[in-house]
Every structure is written in C-alpha cells, then in structure tokens.
Design a protein around this motif. Structure first.
Motif, mmCIF file in Angstrom:
data_model
loop_
_atom_site.group_PDB
_atom_site.id
_atom_site.type_symbol
_atom_site.label_atom_id
_atom_site.label_comp_id
_atom_site.label_asym_id
_atom_site.label_seq_id
_atom_site.Cartn_x
_atom_site.Cartn_y
_atom_site.Cartn_z
ATOM 1 N N ARG A 55 39.010 32.248 40.317
ATOM 2 C CA ARG A 55 40.441 32.775 39.834
ATOM 3 C C ARG A 55 40.492 32.758 38.212
ATOM 4 O O ARG A 55 41.756 32.964 37.689
ATOM 5 N N GLY A 56 39.505 32.319 37.701
ATOM 6 C CA GLY A 56 39.530 32.408 36.138
ATOM 7 C C GLY A 56 39.197 31.477 35.457
ATOM 8 O O GLY A 56 39.049 31.433 34.178
ATOM 9 N N LYS A 57 39.281 30.018 36.069
ATOM 10 C CA LYS A 57 39.167 28.967 35.139
ATOM 11 C C LYS A 57 37.884 28.636 35.011
ATOM 12 O O LYS A 57 37.496 27.682 34.341
ATOM 13 N N TYR A 58 36.978 29.115 35.668
ATOM 14 C CA TYR A 58 35.452 28.350 35.608
ATOM 15 C C TYR A 58 34.474 29.696 35.207
ATOM 16 O O TYR A 58 33.567 29.704 36.087
ATOM 17 N N GLU A 59 34.843 30.198 34.141
ATOM 18 C CA GLU A 59 34.011 31.492 33.806
ATOM 19 C C GLU A 59 32.749 30.885 32.965
ATOM 20 O O GLU A 59 32.929 29.866 32.340
ATOM 21 N N TRP A 60 31.799 31.599 32.794
ATOM 22 C CA TRP A 60 30.837 31.332 31.662
ATOM 23 C C TRP A 60 31.242 31.103 30.385
ATOM 24 O O TRP A 60 32.237 31.762 29.919
ATOM 25 N N THR A 61 30.682 30.066 29.787
ATOM 26 C CA THR A 61 31.104 30.135 28.053
ATOM 27 C C THR A 61 30.196 30.509 27.305
ATOM 28 O O THR A 61 30.334 30.235 26.024
ATOM 29 N N GLY A 62 29.125 31.178 27.683
ATOM 30 C CA GLY A 62 28.183 31.475 26.744
ATOM 31 C C GLY A 62 26.795 31.710 27.380
ATOM 32 O O GLY A 62 26.567 31.583 28.630
ATOM 33 N N TYR A 63 25.865 31.781 26.659
ATOM 34 C CA TYR A 63 24.455 31.742 26.978
ATOM 35 C C TYR A 63 23.390 30.949 26.122
ATOM 36 O O TYR A 63 23.727 30.662 25.085
ATOM 37 N N LEU A 64 22.364 30.313 26.759
ATOM 38 C CA LEU A 64 21.618 29.337 26.125
ATOM 39 C C LEU A 64 20.868 30.030 25.025
ATOM 40 O O LEU A 64 20.239 31.203 25.176
ATOM 41 N N ALA A 65 20.667 29.446 23.712
ATOM 42 C CA ALA A 65 20.091 29.878 22.502
ATOM 43 C C ALA A 65 18.764 29.980 23.043
ATOM 44 O O ALA A 65 18.117 29.341 23.734
ATOM 45 N N ALA A 66 18.112 31.037 22.310
ATOM 46 C CA ALA A 66 16.469 31.467 22.477
ATOM 47 C C ALA A 66 15.905 30.265 22.226
ATOM 48 O O ALA A 66 14.847 29.898 22.689
ATOM 49 N N TYR A 108 42.704 40.727 44.899
ATOM 50 C CA TYR A 108 42.234 39.429 44.784
ATOM 51 C C TYR A 108 42.742 38.689 43.412
ATOM 52 O O TYR A 108 43.431 39.574 42.536
ATOM 53 N N GLU A 109 43.080 37.474 43.386
ATOM 54 C CA GLU A 109 43.646 36.622 42.447
ATOM 55 C C GLU A 109 42.948 36.657 41.108
ATOM 56 O O GLU A 109 41.711 35.913 41.375
ATOM 57 N N TYR A 110 43.186 36.962 39.957
ATOM 58 C CA TYR A 110 42.442 36.532 38.622
ATOM 59 C C TYR A 110 43.420 36.323 37.572
ATOM 60 O O TYR A 110 44.167 37.249 37.214
ATOM 61 N N LYS A 111 43.290 35.068 36.997
ATOM 62 C CA LYS A 111 44.186 34.683 35.720
ATOM 63 C C LYS A 111 45.609 35.167 36.078
ATOM 64 O O LYS A 111 46.388 35.615 35.241
ATOM 65 N N GLY A 112 46.091 34.733 37.366
ATOM 66 C CA GLY A 112 47.621 34.633 37.658
ATOM 67 C C GLY A 112 47.904 36.147 38.236
ATOM 68 O O GLY A 112 49.204 36.040 38.411
ATOM 69 N N ARG A 113 47.169 37.138 38.360
ATOM 70 C CA ARG A 113 47.501 38.407 38.529
ATOM 71 C C ARG A 113 46.743 38.611 39.969
ATOM 72 O O ARG A 113 45.833 38.256 40.034
ATOM 73 N N CYS A 114 47.646 39.426 41.023
ATOM 74 C CA CYS A 114 46.858 40.033 42.204
ATOM 75 C C CYS A 114 46.462 41.423 41.588
ATOM 76 O O CYS A 114 47.069 42.186 41.395
ATOM 77 N N ARG A 115 45.074 41.633 41.568
ATOM 78 C CA ARG A 115 44.461 42.752 41.069
ATOM 79 C C ARG A 115 43.792 43.442 42.266
ATOM 80 O O ARG A 115 43.489 42.941 43.336
ATOM 81 N N ARG A 116 43.648 44.987 42.091
ATOM 82 C CA ARG A 116 42.898 45.597 43.079
ATOM 83 C C ARG A 116 41.545 45.665 42.832
ATOM 84 O O ARG A 116 41.114 45.702 41.503
ATOM 85 N N MET A 117 40.497 45.480 43.775
ATOM 86 C CA MET A 117 39.121 45.841 43.499
ATOM 87 C C MET A 117 38.923 47.384 43.354
ATOM 88 O O MET A 117 39.652 47.978 43.781
ATOM 89 N N THR A 122 39.723 34.641 45.606
ATOM 90 C CA THR A 122 41.040 34.181 46.328
ATOM 91 C C THR A 122 41.790 35.564 46.808
ATOM 92 O O THR A 122 42.252 36.479 45.670
ATOM 93 N N LEU A 123 42.047 36.019 48.011
ATOM 94 C CA LEU A 123 42.756 37.345 48.350
ATOM 95 C C LEU A 123 44.160 37.074 48.129
ATOM 96 O O LEU A 123 44.686 35.937 48.295
ATOM 97 N N CYS A 124 44.632 38.238 47.992
ATOM 98 C CA CYS A 124 46.077 38.274 47.815
ATOM 99 C C CYS A 124 46.929 39.471 48.350
ATOM 100 O O CYS A 124 46.106 40.524 48.601
ATOM 101 N N GLY A 125 47.902 39.567 48.362
ATOM 102 C CA GLY A 125 48.784 40.893 48.594
ATOM 103 C C GLY A 125 48.322 41.116 50.031
ATOM 104 O O GLY A 125 48.682 42.493 50.333
ATOM 105 N N GLY A 126 48.121 40.317 51.004
ATOM 106 C CA GLY A 126 47.869 40.832 52.218
ATOM 107 C C GLY A 126 46.571 41.618 52.494
ATOM 108 O O GLY A 126 46.484 42.359 53.572
ATOM 109 N N SER A 127 45.781 41.761 51.628
ATOM 110 C CA SER A 127 44.688 42.767 51.810
ATOM 111 C C SER A 127 43.146 41.945 51.217
ATOM 112 O O SER A 127 43.270 41.269 50.419
#
Length: 644
Positions: free
Chosen positions: A367-378, A241-250, A232-237
């Motif tokens: 935006r940070g709500k749907y991140e990976w939760t780990g990796y499949l066990a071997a 982008y928006e991540y976990k409530g903050r507008c961050r610079r790439m 999600t783009l933010c700051g008119g640029s």
C-alpha cells in the motif's frame, strides 16, 4: 516498456551513446545477412537486443522473488510450532546469514539487515498462492522457474602459485545446448584486442575473456534484487488495488501471442506500480491479495553492456578500474578479474535498500508505506583482492555478513559444494596451471555428499549399531566410495556408475534425509520444504549441479548433537529430536531399508550393486548430439590462463 531502455542508456552519457551506436551497427549487420539469405525475416531492431539482454538477466542475472512460497511455508511452520517457535524453525531452515558457510572473500560486506519489526510483512495462508499466466502443456510456469546456479572460478594467486603470478581457471556453467548460447571468438581493431566468448545480446562486446594483460569471468550471484508485494484489492475487483490511499486500476499489458502448432495463446498480464501480477493468495486473515514482483533491474537490463564495453574497449587496466566498470550493471553476478599480480572479485547488481518493517524473505505490504529507500552504494558491494592465497567461487556467498537471497533458501550454510574445490586445491602447496585445472576437474565428477558430508554422517552412525549385517556391509561400501573421492563415474563404459557406494546412498537418500528431519517437522512440511530446498540437487534430477540438499541441514544438526564446533547452532535439534541414539537408529533403519531393496533387485552382495549412469548422462538440446558423461563444470566456455 522494453523500448524505454533507450532513455536509461542515454542517461549514461558518452558511453550510452556509444552503446546505442554499437547496437545499431550490430543490427544493421544482422539485417544485411537476413536480407541476403532469408529476406522474409522481419528486421531486427533495438528492442530485440534489449529483449535478449533482459532474457540474460532473467536466466542468470537476478535473484529473489520467492517471498510468497516462503510465506506459505512459514505459515505452515507456525501452525505446527506456534508463532515464535515457527519463526525460529523458519530461520533455521532459511539460513539467510549463516556464519558456518564458506565465503570467497574474508572481508565483510554487510547488507540488508534483519528488520527489528515485521509490521510491513503480509502473512499468507499456507497452500493459498495460485500463480497466474498461460497454462502451456509441457512448459513450466514462469513463477516456478528457478534461477540457474552455476559456473565456477579457481585462482591460485601470489604465494600459492609456482610462477608467482595468478593461475586462472573459470567459466560459465549454462547447461548443454546446441547451437550454444555462447560462441568463442576474437575481436581485433584499433581500439579493441580481446578474445573469449560472447553471446547474442552483446553488440560486439566480450562476455568473458581476456585482453593482452588481464582476464575476466562471471558466476551467478543471485543477490536479492526482487521483492514480492501483497497488493490490497479494492473496488470489489481483482484488478484494482490500493496504493497511497487511492484505489487504482491495474495496467493491462498485451505481450503478444505464444504459437505452439495450431494453438495460439494470447499473453496478457496486469501490472501495478510495483510490477507484474504473478498470482493471487489468501492472507492469514482470509483476504485475497494480488502478488506482484518488483525487480531493481527492470527496464535497465541493457545497461549491463556498459561493463563489457569498458572491458572490450581496453578501458580496464587494474582491479579498481574493473570494479568501477562492473558497478554500472544492474544485473547481479560475481565478476572476477586477474592480471599478472592481482586477482579479485566484485559482486554486481542494483541492490535495493529496504525500510525497517519489511522483510525481504516475505511478502511486503504494497500500500505504499514500505517502499525501497535507495540502492546500496558501489563501495559497499562485496569486493576485494586475494594477493597471497586462493580465490574460489562456485556460486557461493561472496563475503561475510552478506545475506543469501530468498531464492537460495537453505543453501548458503554448512558444506557448500565449493568446499570440494577448496579442499582439492589445499592438497597442493605451490600450484601449477595443471593442478588448478585438476582441482576443478576432480570436483566435476565428485558427489558432494560423499566427498565432504559423509564423515559427519558416519560419525553419527558410529554412535549406534547396524540393524543387520547387510546394512553394515552397505555402509562399508559407502565408506569405500567416499575414501575414493566419491566419484560419479562410469570409467569402464559398461553403462553403470563404477562403485556400489553411490548406488546405495542414492537409493537411500530420501529415506535418510526424511529420517533426519521429518519426525520433528512432519512429513507434510518436509515435502513442502523440498520445494524450498530439494532433498538433493542430484545429477539424476534435471541434471542438477548438487548445489541444494538437506545435507546442509544434516551437517549442522549432526555436528551440534555430536558436540562438534558450530558457530551458529539451530534453535532446536532435529534428528532424533535431539537424541543421538535415536538419530543414529533412524539413519541405520533408512540405510537398511535401501540395502534390503537393492538386495531384492540385484542380489545379496553389496559390492556388486550398481546404479545406471543413464539418468545422469548429459543430453544436448534443442538438437540432439552424441550424449556425454556427467560432468559438473563450466559448459559455455572455460578459460585456463596463466600470466608471464
């Protein structure tokens, strides 16, 4: 960023320190040679070896990342069929978890289940995705590069072998290059006694090969280790982008300069917390989003070498040792093992676990709500041995309930090409090394459509009537070709493929496939589907390996309409909109059109029609050698091994 891989290597403890020592010794030898022969060459460093390992991972050892293209296609289907029915058709064509496909192992390896909701999916407007990156004449954009789907393995094990020991035939299929990407050699020393093929990223380790009592090889697995995020783009640029409530610079990354003749193109790209920006798209609500890609093996590619270090240094003495060693690599391959009593498979890679709400086939909200939760066990990776049967893989699905990646759109369903290998092997009860090689060699020149799909299509044609004597004669020629094993051969060396049937099927295939699918989908969506799965991955189309093709769809749809057994039918019937008579008539019309065209070009006798072999002739790159006839089999090196 590549240099940070040293940190990952050191986390591996003693094996990691051994790897760094071996890399340093390797580059010292390289630099000594250049110092004596080409002293102006900049010295090699660890970073060069890391980069070569990353290149190997990108070329052969990754899967996934087509979510934006899938999202666009889904939007097109939903505009035509409605939201719910459009998703049904998407799932039909996607073939993510199709029980009608063939698997190498019989056991189940559940992974990455369908989400119960798609709250974390960002819908994209069809035709809105625009990849970024330098535009170089004659070069494909990075976003459009398809993974290499090649390599095969055939093992007759236990009761199927005349010797009672495994018979092992396999190797990587990596196109034809000169100089080659791999080189055959042997390593011998106090702790090392192996022979096989290795490549530039390997610091004295063996890629595929054998030790005194075991052998190993690989095929591309293309497991879904890449996800695309809609930022999600933010700051008119477009660079924030928006991540976990903050507008961050790439983050801006300067990756050097591409030099082509007098042209110098700076390579600059941007990154978010998920990875590099690959393009921009419009959501279904009209907002612009940046599309980024997260790869689980990113920054860790060189850890792949730990697997081959164990094999080379003789630390593997059983299949359980092999599986443990293979679990160290983040790159995704089907890895095969054989010794005097056992043959087995372990599918490697770092497999992300996604949260419910995210769909690995479609872009995820970044935006940070749907991140990976780990990796499949071997222990949950596809793996197992085949003590009394056949072990066959041609890049097909390794185990039941293991989903196809989104870059394998529609491929892992009915009649995968490995069915040709299985069928060839099943013609023999007790195998010798010669019969296993023969099964591979026969499939290398066969056409999968004529070899395993044609009987279903012929059954549909038999439910109707030929519109002309010419069309009827053309089908007779296709049948004669299929009865001969559907070869794509120029055995007499006259420059043409030997049988009329292949010329007829090739000439009429696009019209035949469109007749089966497009009246329901529309021509526009059919053409878009061709970008997700080609109508046929033909030898005439960039020397394809016949992995893709709408014959997958047609086989299931025709079988359903003809009341044949199908484990998982489609949500609707496509050919003839469910009418067998209309379907048959449409297919006959397409064949008749091809026959009329060939008659106008080559005369009225179908038996005399021929197709030039030139388009499927293999040319070597980057240096031109004597061309060779088409063959669809391992090209890097092929091992043919028996055990005493």
């Amino acid at each position: 960023m590549v240099a940070r891989q040293t940190t990952q290597v050191l986390k591996a403890g003693a094996k990691g320190r051994q790897l760094l020592h071996d890399i340093d010794t390797y580059i010292a030898g390289i630099n000594a040679w250049f110092g004596a022969n080409q002293p102006s060459t900049p010295p090699f460093t660890r970073i060069d070896i890391y980069g070569l390992n990353a290149l190997k991972g990108q070329y052969l050892g990754q899967g996934g990342g087509d979510e934006p293209q899938n999202g666009e296609f889904l939007n097109g289907l939903q505009k035509k069929f409605g939201s719910s029915h459009g998703m049904d058709v998407f799932q039909d064509l996607r073939g993510r978890l199709d029980p009608d496909t063939t698997t190498t192992l019989r056991n189940s390896a559940p992974y990455n289940p369908e989400p119960s909701s798609r709250k974390g999916v960002v819908g994209l407007r069809n035709a809105s995705y625009a990849p970024t990156g330098p535009k170089l004449a004659g070069a494909a954009s990075a976003a459009g590069v398809k993974p290499n789907l090649a390599s095969n393995i055939l093992v007759a094990s236990g009761a199927r072998s005349a010797t009672g020991h495994p018979l092992f035939v396999g190797g990587p299929q990596i196109s034809y290059f000169f100089p080659g990407l791999v080189e055959e050699m042997a390593f011998h020393g106090p702790d090392i006694n192996v022979r096989g093929a290795t490549s530039a990223p390997f610091p004295g380790y063996m890629l595929i090969g054998r030790a005194a009592s075991l052998a190993w090889t690989l095929t591309s697995a293309d497991v879904d280790i890449i996800d695309s995020y809609a930022e999600t783009l933010c700051g008119g640029s477009r660079l924030r982008y928006e991540y976990k409530g903050r507008c961050r610079r790439m983050e801006k990354v300067r990756a050097g300069t591409i030099v082509k003749g007098s042209d110098r193109t700076p390579v600059v790209f941007y990154k978010t917390v998920h990875g590099s920006v690959w393009g921009y798209a419009k959501t279904t609500k009209g907002k612009t989003v940046a599309i980024t890609r997260r790869r689980s093996s990113y920054g860790k590619d060189v850890l792949d070498q730990l697997f081959f270090q164990d094999l080379t240094y003789g630390r593997v003495n059983s299949f359980s040792d092999f599986a443990k060693a293979a679990s160290q690599t983040p790159q995704t391959f089907n890895s095969f093992y054989a010794d005097a009593t056992t043959a087995g498979l372990y599918t490697t890679g770092q497999f992300p676990i996604r949260p419910n709400g995210a769909d690995s086939d479609l872009p995820t909200d970044g935006r940070g709500k749907y991140e990976w939760t780990g990796y499949l066990a071997a222990s949950k990776h596809p793996q197992g041995t085949v003590p009394n049967g056949l072990l066959v893989n041609w890049n097909n699905k390794p185990a039941r309930n293991f989903p196809a990646s989104d870059t394998r759109f529609g491929n892992e369903t009915m009649f995968p090409r490995d069915d040709m290998l299985v069928d060839n092997l099943n013609h023999t009860g007790q195998h010798t090394l010669g019969t296993v090689v023969g099964a591979m060699n026969a499939a290398a020149s066969e056409d999968v459509r004529g070899r395993i799909f044609w009987p279903v299509m012929k059954a549909m044609l038999d439910r109707g009537h030929a519109p002309s004597d010419l069309a009827s004669a053309a089908v007779q020629q296709i049948q004669a070709w299929a009865d001969a094993g559907a070869p794509r051969l120029d055995a007499n060396g006259d420059g043409n493929l030997d049988m009329a049937g292949v010329a007829i099927l090739d000439a009429g295939w696009k019209a035949t496939a469109d007749a089966a699918m497009c009246p329901v989908l529309s021509q526009k969506l059919c053409n878009q589907l061709d970008t997700r799965q080609s109508r046929f991955d033909s030898p005439n189309r960039d020397h394809g390996g016949q992995y893709s093709g709408w014959y997958h769809y047609m086989a299931k749809d025709f079988s359903t309409e003809l009341d044949r057994r199908v484990r998982q039918p489609y949500s609707r019937k496509y050919c003839g909109n469910g009418s067998v008579s209309r379907c048959s008539a449409a297919l006959w019309k397409a064949i008749d059109q091809a026959a009329q065209q060939l008659a106008a070009q080559q005369g009225p006798e179908p038996a005399a029609w021929r197709e030039s072999a030139a388009a499927q002739t293999i040319q070597f790159t980057p240096l031109q050698l004597i061309p060779m006839a088409y063959t669809n089999r391992p090209s890097g090196i092929q091992q043919v091994i028996s055990f005493g």
